[in-house]
Motif scaffolding. Structure first.
Motif, PDB file in Angstrom:
ATOM      1  N   ASN A  84      20.447  25.939  -6.981  1.00  0.00           N
ATOM      2  CA  ASN A  84      20.656  27.218  -6.946  1.00  0.00           C
ATOM      3  C   ASN A  84      19.222  27.836  -6.477  1.00  0.00           C
ATOM      4  N   SER A  85      19.448  29.092  -5.546  1.00  0.00           N
ATOM      5  CA  SER A  85      18.303  29.807  -5.139  1.00  0.00           C
ATOM      6  C   SER A  85      17.594  29.043  -4.153  1.00  0.00           C
ATOM      7  N   LEU A  86      18.633  28.197  -3.089  1.00  0.00           N
ATOM      8  CA  LEU A  86      17.893  27.158  -2.125  1.00  0.00           C
ATOM      9  C   LEU A  86      17.111  28.017  -1.343  1.00  0.00           C
ATOM     10  N   LYS A  87      15.904  27.318  -0.970  1.00  0.00           N
ATOM     11  CA  LYS A  87      14.691  27.668   0.139  1.00  0.00           C
ATOM     12  C   LYS A  87      14.884  26.664   1.263  1.00  0.00           C
ATOM     13  N   PRO A  88      14.380  27.317   2.541  1.00  0.00           N
ATOM     14  CA  PRO A  88      14.450  26.262   3.563  1.00  0.00           C
ATOM     15  C   PRO A  88      13.633  25.142   3.241  1.00  0.00           C
ATOM     16  N   GLU A  89      12.875  25.147   2.413  1.00  0.00           N
ATOM     17  CA  GLU A  89      11.922  23.851   2.341  1.00  0.00           C
ATOM     18  C   GLU A  89      12.639  22.863   1.564  1.00  0.00           C
ATOM     19  N   ASP A  90      13.922  23.141   1.122  1.00  0.00           N
ATOM     20  CA  ASP A  90      14.816  22.294   0.381  1.00  0.00           C
ATOM     21  C   ASP A  90      15.676  21.313   1.258  1.00  0.00           C
ATOM     22  N   THR A  91      15.679  21.723   2.716  1.00  0.00           N
ATOM     23  CA  THR A  91      16.285  20.924   3.458  1.00  0.00           C
ATOM     24  C   THR A  91      15.774  19.553   3.719  1.00  0.00           C
ATOM     25  N   ALA A  92      16.880  18.636   3.681  1.00  0.00           N
ATOM     26  CA  ALA A  92      16.433  17.336   3.434  1.00  0.00           C
ATOM     27  C   ALA A  92      17.992  16.600   3.438  1.00  0.00           C
ATOM     28  N   VAL A  93      17.844  15.274   3.585  1.00  0.00           N
ATOM     29  CA  VAL A  93      19.087  14.263   3.077  1.00  0.00           C
ATOM     30  C   VAL A  93      18.792  13.944   1.859  1.00  0.00           C
ATOM     31  N   TYR A  94      19.794  14.269   1.058  1.00  0.00           N
ATOM     32  CA  TYR A  94      19.676  14.003  -0.323  1.00  0.00           C
ATOM     33  C   TYR A  94      20.528  12.648  -0.765  1.00  0.00           C
ATOM     34  N   SER A  95      19.789  11.707  -1.506  1.00  0.00           N
ATOM     35  CA  SER A  95      20.629  10.431  -1.853  1.00  0.00           C
ATOM     36  C   SER A  95      20.501  10.293  -3.349  1.00  0.00           C
ATOM     37  N   CYS A  96      21.606   9.842  -3.726  1.00  0.00           N
ATOM     38  CA  CYS A  96      21.540   9.455  -5.411  1.00  0.00           C
ATOM     39  C   CYS A  96      21.349   8.017  -5.486  1.00  0.00           C
ATOM     40  N   ALA A  97      20.861   7.677  -6.477  1.00  0.00           N
ATOM     41  CA  ALA A  97      20.488   6.300  -6.865  1.00  0.00           C
ATOM     42  C   ALA A  97      20.528   5.789  -8.166  1.00  0.00           C
ATOM     43  N   VAL A  98      20.658   4.632  -8.526  1.00  0.00           N
ATOM     44  CA  VAL A  98      20.977   3.988  -9.949  1.00  0.00           C
ATOM     45  C   VAL A  98      19.928   2.908 -10.139  1.00  0.00           C
ATOM     46  N   ARG A  99      19.317   2.900 -11.474  1.00  0.00           N
ATOM     47  CA  ARG A  99      18.710   1.883 -11.702  1.00  0.00           C
ATOM     48  C   ARG A  99      19.620   1.288 -12.887  1.00  0.00           C
ATOM     49  N   LYS A 100      19.601  -0.083 -13.000  1.00  0.00           N
ATOM     50  CA  LYS A 100      20.270  -0.665 -14.326  1.00  0.00           C
ATOM     51  C   LYS A 100      19.329  -0.393 -15.258  1.00  0.00           C
ATOM     52  N   GLY A 101      19.834   0.040 -16.624  1.00  0.00           N
ATOM     53  CA  GLY A 101      18.786   0.040 -17.838  1.00  0.00           C
ATOM     54  C   GLY A 101      18.634   1.551 -18.218  1.00  0.00           C
ATOM     55  N   SER A 102      17.974   1.571 -19.511  1.00  0.00           N
ATOM     56  CA  SER A 102      17.835   2.986 -19.902  1.00  0.00           C
ATOM     57  C   SER A 102      16.550   3.643 -19.199  1.00  0.00           C
ATOM     58  N   GLY A 103      16.395   4.783 -20.001  1.00  0.00           N
ATOM     59  CA  GLY A 103      15.253   5.877 -19.551  1.00  0.00           C
ATOM     60  C   GLY A 103      15.711   6.466 -18.128  1.00  0.00           C
ATOM     61  N   TYR A 104      14.555   6.907 -17.426  1.00  0.00           N
ATOM     62  CA  TYR A 104      14.655   7.738 -16.316  1.00  0.00           C
ATOM     63  C   TYR A 104      13.426   7.310 -15.469  1.00  0.00           C
ATOM     64  N   TYR A 105      13.552   7.408 -14.139  1.00  0.00           N
ATOM     65  CA  TYR A 105      12.569   6.967 -13.371  1.00  0.00           C
ATOM     66  C   TYR A 105      12.454   7.670 -12.012  1.00  0.00           C
ATOM     67  N   THR A 106      11.086   7.720 -11.541  1.00  0.00           N
ATOM     68  CA  THR A 106      10.987   8.894 -10.448  1.00  0.00           C
ATOM     69  C   THR A 106      10.603   8.097  -9.362  1.00  0.00           C
ATOM     70  N   ARG A 107      10.172   6.809  -9.263  1.00  0.00           N
ATOM     71  CA  ARG A 107       9.793   5.995  -8.003  1.00  0.00           C
ATOM     72  C   ARG A 107      11.027   5.246  -7.515  1.00  0.00           C
ATOM     73  N   ALA A 108      11.208   5.580  -6.108  1.00  0.00           N
ATOM     74  CA  ALA A 108      12.380   5.231  -5.446  1.00  0.00           C
ATOM     75  C   ALA A 108      12.440   3.524  -5.520  1.00  0.00           C
ATOM     76  N   THR A 109      11.198   2.734  -5.595  1.00  0.00           N
ATOM     77  CA  THR A 109      11.323   1.381  -5.458  1.00  0.00           C
ATOM     78  C   THR A 109      11.801   0.782  -6.832  1.00  0.00           C
ATOM     79  N   LEU A 110      11.960   1.682  -7.811  1.00  0.00           N
ATOM     80  CA  LEU A 110      12.413   1.160  -9.019  1.00  0.00           C
ATOM     81  C   LEU A 110      13.993   1.029  -9.147  1.00  0.00           C
ATOM     82  N   TYR A 111      14.677   1.671  -8.087  1.00  0.00           N
ATOM     83  CA  TYR A 111      16.142   1.725  -8.190  1.00  0.00           C
ATOM     84  C   TYR A 111      16.641   0.586  -7.537  1.00  0.00           C
TER      85      TYR A 111
END
Length: 124
Positions: A84-111
């Motif tokens: 919501n309330s999108l801004k021009p700086e939100d322009t990008a390619v958005y990708s989803c990713a899955v990492r096996k296991g619990s928790g949540y992760y912010t580093r792309a290399t972990l997915y």
């Protein structure tokens, strides 16, 4: 074969909304962490939101807090990103990713698995 397919991207004016979906197949992801990343040319992937297997724990980048909401429907093997309330700086390619296991992760290399991405363009 594991597949992640994003949909819902497009062109929207500043202040508008989009809802991205990430449909997973080839594996049951109900016990896995998932995340949404975005990338613009010449930059590294940025984690905008991440969610634990149950949805009980979430992460948001400071730039999207209060505007984006991540959720998942494990019965449908699908993850969502309400923007919501999108801004021009939100322009990008958005990708989803899955990492096996619990928790949540912010580093792309972990997915472990990635979708092909969907373009989001916000005009001013």
């Amino acid at each position: 074969q594991v597949q992640l397919v994003e949909s819902g991207g497009g062109l929207v004016q500043a202040g508008g909304s989009l809802r991205l979906s990430c449909a997973a197949s080839g594996r049951t992801f109900s016990s896995d962490a998932m995340g949404w990343f975005r990338q613009t040319p010449g930059t590294e992937r940025e984690c905008v939101a991440a969610i634990s297997w149950s949805g009980g724990a979430t992460y948001y980048a400071d730039s999207v807090k209060g505007r984006f909401t991540i959720s998942r429907d494990n019965a449908k093997n699908t993850m969502y990103l309400q923007m919501n309330s999108l801004k021009p700086e939100d322009t990008a390619v958005y990708s989803c990713a899955v990492r096996k296991g619990s928790g949540y992760y912010t580093r792309a290399t972990l997915y472990d698995y990635w979708g092909q991405g969907t373009q989001v363009t916000v005009s001013s």
